[in-house]
Motif scaffolding. Structure first.
Motif, PDB file in Angstrom:
ATOM      1  N   ALA B  48       0.833  -1.189   0.000  1.00  0.00           N
ATOM      2  CA  ALA B  48       0.000   0.000   0.000  1.00  0.00           C
ATOM      3  C   ALA B  48       0.871   1.242   0.000  1.00  0.00           C
ATOM      4  O   ALA B  48       1.820   1.342   0.755  1.00  0.00           O
ATOM      5  CB  ALA B  48      -0.878  -0.018   1.219  1.00  0.00           C
ATOM      6  N   GLN B  49       0.574   2.115  -0.869  1.00  0.00           N
ATOM      7  CA  GLN B  49       1.319   3.361  -0.876  1.00  0.00           C
ATOM      8  C   GLN B  49       0.528   4.428  -0.130  1.00  0.00           C
ATOM      9  O   GLN B  49      -0.648   4.272   0.199  1.00  0.00           O
ATOM     10  CB  GLN B  49       1.664   3.781  -2.304  1.00  0.00           C
ATOM     11  CG  GLN B  49       3.073   3.353  -2.706  1.00  0.00           C
ATOM     12  CD  GLN B  49       4.094   3.670  -1.591  1.00  0.00           C
ATOM     13  OE1 GLN B  49       4.092   4.739  -1.006  1.00  0.00           O
ATOM     14  NE2 GLN B  49       4.964   2.702  -1.316  1.00  0.00           N
ATOM     15  N   THR B  50       1.224   5.425   0.128  1.00  0.00           N
ATOM     16  CA  THR B  50       0.643   6.439   1.016  1.00  0.00           C
ATOM     17  C   THR B  50      -0.348   7.330   0.298  1.00  0.00           C
ATOM     18  O   THR B  50      -0.328   7.474  -0.906  1.00  0.00           O
ATOM     19  CB  THR B  50       1.771   7.300   1.562  1.00  0.00           C
ATOM     20  OG1 THR B  50       2.465   7.834   0.445  1.00  0.00           O
ATOM     21  CG2 THR B  50       2.701   6.479   2.416  1.00  0.00           C
ATOM     22  N   LEU B  51      -1.204   7.871   1.025  1.00  0.00           N
ATOM     23  CA  LEU B  51      -2.148   8.834   0.476  1.00  0.00           C
ATOM     24  C   LEU B  51      -2.041  10.122   1.265  1.00  0.00           C
ATOM     25  O   LEU B  51      -1.719  10.134   2.442  1.00  0.00           O
ATOM     26  CB  LEU B  51      -3.569   8.292   0.577  1.00  0.00           C
ATOM     27  CG  LEU B  51      -4.236   7.933  -0.740  1.00  0.00           C
ATOM     28  CD1 LEU B  51      -5.736   8.061  -0.577  1.00  0.00           C
ATOM     29  CD2 LEU B  51      -3.799   8.824  -1.885  1.00  0.00           C
ATOM     30  N   ALA B  52      -2.328  11.179   0.618  1.00  0.00           N
ATOM     31  CA  ALA B  52      -2.157  12.478   1.279  1.00  0.00           C
ATOM     32  C   ALA B  52      -3.134  12.655   2.428  1.00  0.00           C
ATOM     33  O   ALA B  52      -4.272  12.228   2.375  1.00  0.00           O
ATOM     34  CB  ALA B  52      -2.379  13.583   0.268  1.00  0.00           C
ATOM     35  N   ALA B  53      -2.603  13.205   3.458  1.00  0.00           N
ATOM     36  CA  ALA B  53      -3.486  13.567   4.560  1.00  0.00           C
ATOM     37  C   ALA B  53      -3.332  15.056   4.740  1.00  0.00           C
ATOM     38  O   ALA B  53      -2.335  15.532   5.246  1.00  0.00           O
ATOM     39  CB  ALA B  53      -3.089  12.825   5.821  1.00  0.00           C
ATOM     40  N   GLY B 161      -1.918   9.207  10.629  1.00  0.00           N
ATOM     41  CA  GLY B 161      -2.359   8.316   9.557  1.00  0.00           C
ATOM     42  C   GLY B 161      -1.270   8.231   8.508  1.00  0.00           C
ATOM     43  O   GLY B 161      -0.082   8.197   8.831  1.00  0.00           O
ATOM     44  N   GLU B 162      -1.702   8.198   7.251  1.00  0.00           N
ATOM     45  CA  GLU B 162      -0.724   8.090   6.161  1.00  0.00           C
ATOM     46  C   GLU B 162       0.097   9.368   6.061  1.00  0.00           C
ATOM     47  O   GLU B 162      -0.435  10.466   6.253  1.00  0.00           O
ATOM     48  CB  GLU B 162      -1.461   7.895   4.830  1.00  0.00           C
ATOM     49  CG  GLU B 162      -2.284   6.635   4.753  1.00  0.00           C
ATOM     50  CD  GLU B 162      -1.448   5.410   4.510  1.00  0.00           C
ATOM     51  OE1 GLU B 162      -0.217   5.548   4.373  1.00  0.00           O
ATOM     52  OE2 GLU B 162      -2.027   4.310   4.475  1.00  0.00           O
ATOM     53  N   GLY B 230       2.648  -4.519   9.206  1.00  0.00           N
ATOM     54  CA  GLY B 230       3.790  -3.616   9.056  1.00  0.00           C
ATOM     55  C   GLY B 230       3.455  -2.329   8.325  1.00  0.00           C
ATOM     56  O   GLY B 230       3.974  -1.268   8.647  1.00  0.00           O
ATOM     57  N   ASP B 231       2.560  -2.417   7.332  1.00  0.00           N
ATOM     58  CA  ASP B 231       2.237  -1.240   6.532  1.00  0.00           C
ATOM     59  C   ASP B 231       1.144  -0.379   7.151  1.00  0.00           C
ATOM     60  O   ASP B 231       0.885   0.726   6.685  1.00  0.00           O
ATOM     61  CB  ASP B 231       1.783  -1.666   5.132  1.00  0.00           C
ATOM     62  CG  ASP B 231       2.931  -2.246   4.328  1.00  0.00           C
ATOM     63  OD1 ASP B 231       4.071  -1.793   4.542  1.00  0.00           O
ATOM     64  OD2 ASP B 231       2.679  -3.139   3.507  1.00  0.00           O
ATOM     65  N   ALA B 232       0.471  -0.925   8.148  1.00  0.00           N
ATOM     66  CA  ALA B 232      -0.645  -0.183   8.729  1.00  0.00           C
ATOM     67  C   ALA B 232      -0.128   1.036   9.483  1.00  0.00           C
ATOM     68  O   ALA B 232       0.878   0.974  10.183  1.00  0.00           O
ATOM     69  CB  ALA B 232      -1.433  -1.092   9.665  1.00  0.00           C
ATOM     70  N   THR B 233      -0.837   2.146   9.339  1.00  0.00           N
ATOM     71  CA  THR B 233      -0.454   3.349  10.079  1.00  0.00           C
ATOM     72  C   THR B 233      -0.977   3.210  11.508  1.00  0.00           C
ATOM     73  O   THR B 233      -1.889   2.429  11.764  1.00  0.00           O
ATOM     74  CB  THR B 233      -1.083   4.590   9.437  1.00  0.00           C
ATOM     75  OG1 THR B 233      -2.502   4.461   9.548  1.00  0.00           O
ATOM     76  CG2 THR B 233      -0.704   4.707   7.973  1.00  0.00           C
ATOM     77  N   TYR B 238      -5.239   1.569  15.276  1.00  0.00           N
ATOM     78  CA  TYR B 238      -6.189   2.024  16.290  1.00  0.00           C
ATOM     79  C   TYR B 238      -7.617   1.732  15.840  1.00  0.00           C
ATOM     80  O   TYR B 238      -8.433   1.186  16.588  1.00  0.00           O
ATOM     81  CB  TYR B 238      -5.987   3.533  16.523  1.00  0.00           C
ATOM     82  CG  TYR B 238      -6.568   4.027  17.824  1.00  0.00           C
ATOM     83  CD1 TYR B 238      -7.954   4.150  17.980  1.00  0.00           C
ATOM     84  CD2 TYR B 238      -5.753   4.398  18.890  1.00  0.00           C
ATOM     85  CE1 TYR B 238      -8.494   4.611  19.166  1.00  0.00           C
ATOM     86  CE2 TYR B 238      -6.284   4.848  20.080  1.00  0.00           C
ATOM     87  CZ  TYR B 238      -7.649   4.953  20.214  1.00  0.00           C
ATOM     88  OH  TYR B 238      -8.192   5.400  21.386  1.00  0.00           O
ATOM     89  N   GLU B 239      -7.911   2.117  14.608  1.00  0.00           N
ATOM     90  CA  GLU B 239      -9.267   1.911  14.086  1.00  0.00           C
ATOM     91  C   GLU B 239      -9.630   0.431  14.032  1.00  0.00           C
ATOM     92  O   GLU B 239     -10.758   0.040  14.324  1.00  0.00           O
ATOM     93  CB  GLU B 239      -9.383   2.525  12.683  1.00  0.00           C
ATOM     94  CG  GLU B 239      -9.449   4.033  12.716  1.00  0.00           C
ATOM     95  CD  GLU B 239      -9.306   4.659  11.337  1.00  0.00           C
ATOM     96  OE1 GLU B 239      -9.618   5.840  11.201  1.00  0.00           O
ATOM     97  OE2 GLU B 239      -8.859   3.957  10.397  1.00  0.00           O
ATOM     98  N   ALA B 240      -8.632  -0.395  13.643  1.00  0.00           N
ATOM     99  CA  ALA B 240      -8.902  -1.833  13.593  1.00  0.00           C
ATOM    100  C   ALA B 240      -9.262  -2.334  14.984  1.00  0.00           C
ATOM    101  O   ALA B 240     -10.168  -3.151  15.147  1.00  0.00           O
ATOM    102  CB  ALA B 240      -7.678  -2.573  13.061  1.00  0.00           C
TER     103      ALA B 240
END
Lengths: 555, 318
Positions: B48-53, B161-162, B230-233, B238-240
């Motif tokens: 997963a690549q990052t998305l702008a926050a 986040g991301e 590993g990739d989870a922010t 937290y949300e999970a």
């Protein structure tokens, strides 16, 4: 100046000093000139020996700092992420070895990698001995010692894995305790005695430590010594070849050639293990964290040699759990945890005696069999490898499931079925392959080998020219002995049933003898290079003809 | 002779070479391996690549325009399965999402699990379809018109986040600034954990039995699996925990307090960043299975090759 070369004075003096007292010169000369046959597969046991030496040396180093204690302390050492964590002294002292003893991490990793190589080398050494029939008379005792060594080494490895008291350690010991508890009646007592009370208690680490560094290595060392002395006394088996007979070993003498080779080989084994330890992280206990009875993690396995037992525990169904008078008998733990390994080791230990009983072969064997010349044995070996290998793979079914995106239940069912079907298929294929190779051997013996040269006959036909095999090859091919077999007809000349064939065991023996020797490509009457050297299309050798079977039956 | 003919002749001349068998096996394995790599589905492994926050935008109260944008996104990407009101029902394949809460929506969409192609299959982590701005609009619409007010909302904006993505910024300076801000926030959160050791205990007691000690994930029953984390922010972890996606249990803020969650997340991220003290090859932190594999395929194989080498006779041609 004398023309004969003499040893340097210092050596000569030392030699004389010893000889004056122990009269070793004659024995020494004889023993040092001992001949070892030359083949790579005869070096496999040496890998095990050398890794055992490495294990002893690195193990001594580790004992200098390891504290076999389950006393709880709060960590206050050099490894920052664990600071303030409550843990056992055993785990803390392992962290100390890792991060505060110079070279400690490297030595720990060498110890662990050497253990994996040690058992792997033992296993392939054992397979070599099995497939070449080197366990036959007079070497049955050494075969049994070897099996004891392998079983002890497995236990030794399990205990070593359990000592650091990290997360996998605790989980491994937990399974050990679970299997012990499954024993009917005595289980809870056995567990209580080992752990000094309830799991995990305070005693288990000191006890495992004593077993791991004193008792089992002591027995291992004694057995290794016996194993080598017996080998020395009985001399090594050799493969068939020119001049190789039951009474004459051909090879390189102990000194200088073999000792130099062996020494160099030791350094190579050491180099490979050290290189692995330097570059590949093994058992990172500092990342696992300490064991607490509440902790558990997925994706953890025992070291590879316990894998087949892990696998049998994982795939064995719980359909047969029963209650007897209010006490449950957990067959789903008992059978895979104790019966399956018992069967594997029992079968290996009994095979030499079973084979001798079936074949009635009581002769000494110093020339090894070629695996193809004993098709049933080879087939059984392949079946065993398949059974063991599938159980072993089943032990990693969660990793396989995750890595290859296969449903976990699918892997369970796959292994449940193949662990029964696989060995049968393995046996059939291996046996057929052996017979095919025998047929090819006979053809090569009769006709020579395919030279790759194509000739055109005057008639226009193309043929491949066959050439005579070298003397060495002929020796190897001719080493196939006629299959010896107890009398299947079971009646003596007066028409009376032979005593040995009476009764249940007698009949079983006859049936097994028939099964063991039925399929065989007879070499009887085959003279080297008497066949055509030009292979014609019409010259077809059919596969195992009824005639072959008859030949075997009447000999 | 043609070039082709020469090649054939060259091969023919060498087919009985002692190494020929090895060459054939090596080629076959290579072909098989490369073939598999080409055929194998790539999506599951896509990282997963990052998305702008755009932190500033997230903090602003959503406007009516945002809600309208969100409705449009919902209708385009979600409604076909979850229905026009999020209640799914007759004729829709997806579940009712009105009670799931904004945290669940953010988790599912930001990890790329939603929109999903197949409502029956467990979705792997994928690059998200929507960018951060679109997710924010969707959340605004969800909160305003679909979701139950009692369901868990997106947690505190202190949880990172991301990281911002260059593509979402026109100006490089603005991107650098946003990145710096995100890094500071990340560091504050991870380093601000009061007791990462307590986090380790929580992780080993509650999470490791599925996600494994290293966070590499693991197999579950019924063909499902616990994903690699590993990739989870930190925000997604937290949300999970508060929403319990899929078969994962829910760890509400009452069971594991926000501070403890911070400890736990800090432990996960610290462990992930921890260098491998034992050597440059960490075997993906798979541990024993990988170690056994290497012991046989590298260690023992090299040693046996050496044994073959030192016992080799000079080859006389047969």
């Amino acid at each position: 100046m004398t023309r004969t070369t003499q040893a340097p004075k210092a050596l000569r003096n030392a030699g004389n000093y010893i000889d004056d007292r122990f009269h070793l010169a004659k024995t020494g000369k004889k023993q040092l000139g001992k001949v070892f046959p030359n083949h790579w597969s005869f070096m496999l046991g040496e890998i095990a020996l050398y890794s055992f030496i490495i294990l002893l040396v690195t193990g001594v180093f580790l004992t200098l700092w390891f504290k076999p204690s389950m006393a709880e302390i709060v960590y206050d050492g050099a490894y920052e992420p664990m600071q303030g964590v409550t843990m056992s002294e055993a785990y803390a002292s392992t962290l100390y070895i890792n991060f505060e003893v110079r070279g400690g991490m490297l030595i720990r990793q060498i110890h662990h990698w050497a253990a994996l190589i040690f058992l792997a080398a033992m296993l392939i050494h054992m397979l070599r001995v099995f497939f070449t029939g080197a366990f036959r008379k007079p070497r049955e005792i050494n075969w049994l010692i070897g099996i004891a060594l392998f079983a002890l080494a497995m236990v030794e490895g399990l205990f070593g894995y359990s000592l650091p008291d990290d997360l996998p350690s605790g989980m491994g010991v937990r399974i050990l305790q679970g299997v012990m508890m499954a024993l009917p009646i005595v289980g809870p007592y056995a567990s209580m005695f080992l752990f000094g009370g309830a799991f995990p208690g305070e005693d288990i680490i000191p006890r495992l430590y004593m077993l791991h560094i004193l008792l089992i290595p002591g027995i291992l060392l004694a057995l290794v010594g016996a194993h080598i002395l017996i080998l020395w006394h009985q001399k090594h088996t050799q493969y068939p070849g020119k001049g190789h007979t039951e009474k004459r070993v051909v090879g390189t003498p102990m000194l200088p050639a073999f000792a130099v080779k062996g020494g160099a080989f030791f350094f190579f084994v050491f180099a490979v293990i050290t290189a692995l330890s330097g570059f590949v992280q093994i058992n990172p206990i500092h990342l696992f964290g300490p064991f607490t009875p509440t902790s558990i993690t997925s994706g953890l396995q025992p070291d590879w040699y316990m894998g087949f037992m892990e696998g049998s525990l994982r795939i064995f169904p719980n359909w047969f759990d029963i209650d007897v008078a209010g006490y449950s008998i957990p067959t789903a733990v008992l059978v895979p945890g104790l019966v399956v390994p018992g069967l594997v080791f029992g079968a290996m230990a009994l095979w030499p005696f079973v084979e001798a009983w079936i074949s009635g072969d009581r002769r000494h064997h110093n020339v090894a069999d070629r695996p193809r010349n004993a098709p049933v044995r080879t087939g059984m070996g392949v079946a065993g490898i398949t059974f063991y290998g599938l159980l072993w793979m089943a032990g990693s079914n969660d990793i396989l499931s995750e890595t290859f995106s296969i449903s976990l239940y699918a892997t369970t069912w796959f292994f449940r079925i193949t662990v029964i079907v696989g060995p049968i298929i393995g046996f059939i294929i291996a046996k057929r392959a052996c017979l095919g190779l025998q047929r090819r051997d006979r053809e090569q013996l009769e006709h020579g080998y395919e030279s790759g040269t194509i000739q055109q006959l005057p008639s226009g036909e193309f043929i491949e020219v066959h050439k005579e095999s070298s003397e060495d090859v002929v020796h190897v091919l001719e080493s196939k002995e006629p299959v010896s077999r107890i009398d299947v007809r079971a009646l003596d000349e007066n028409g009376v049933e032979a005593p040995s064939s009476r009764g249940l065991m007698g009949r079983l023996r006859l049936r097994l003898a028939e099964w063991y020797t039925r399929d065989n490509v007879s070499f009887e009457g085959v003279e080297p290079h008497t066949g055509h050297h030009l292979r014609h299309g019409a010259h077809g050798e059919d596969n195992l003809s009824p005639q072959d079977r008859e030949e075997a039956a009447t000999t | 002779m043609t070039r082709n003919g020469e090649t054939v002749k060259w091969i023919t001349a060498r087919r009985r070479h002692p190494l020929a068998g090895y060459v054939v096996v090596t080629l076959a394995l290579t072909l098989f391996g490369v073939g598999y790599a080409v055929i194998a589905p790539g999506a599951e492994r896509a990282e997963a690549q990052t998305l702008a926050a755009e932190a500033a935008a997230a903090e602003e109260q959503p406007t009516a325009e945002d809600v309208a944008e969100g409705r449009e996104i919902y209708n385009k990407t979600c409604a076909s399965c979850h229905g026009p009101n999020g209640e799914a029902g007759e004729g829709y394949t997806g579940p009712d999402i009105t009670g799931e809460g904004a945290a669940a929506v953010d988790f599912q969409v930001s990890t790329g699990r939603m929109p999903s192609m197949n409502p029956d299959a467990q979705m792997p982590r994928k690059p998200p379809v929507l960018n951060q701005e679109e997710i924010d609009d969707l959340l605004a619409y969800y909160n305003a018109e679909l979701g139950d007010p009692g369901a868990p909302g997106v947690p505190s904006s202190d949880i990172p986040g991301e990281p911002p993505k260059r593509a979402d910024f026109e100006d490089h300076g603005a991107y650098e600034e946003a990145l710096e801000e995100w890094e500071a926030k990340y560091e504050d959160y991870i380093e601000g954990a009061k007791n990462p050791n307590a986090g380790m205990e929580l992780y080993l007691a509650n999470c490791a039995h599925c996600h494994s000690w290293s966070g590499q994930g693991g197999a579950l029953t019924g063909g499902r699996w616990a994903p690699e984390i590993g990739d989870a922010t930190p925000l997604q972890i937290y949300e999970a925990m508060i929403t319990g996606p899929g078969t994962m249990p829910e760890f509400s803020d009452k069971v594991i307090t926000p501070d403890e969650k911070q400890d736990l997340i800090a432990y996960v991220k610290d462990l992930q960043a921890e260098p491998n003290a034992g050597g440059i090859f960490d075997l993906n932190r798979v541990a024993q299975v990988a170690e056994g594999f290497i012991a046989w395929t590298v260690g023992l194989t090299l040693i046996v090759a050496c044994a073959i080498w030192i016992t080799a006779k000079q080859r006389t041609h047969d």
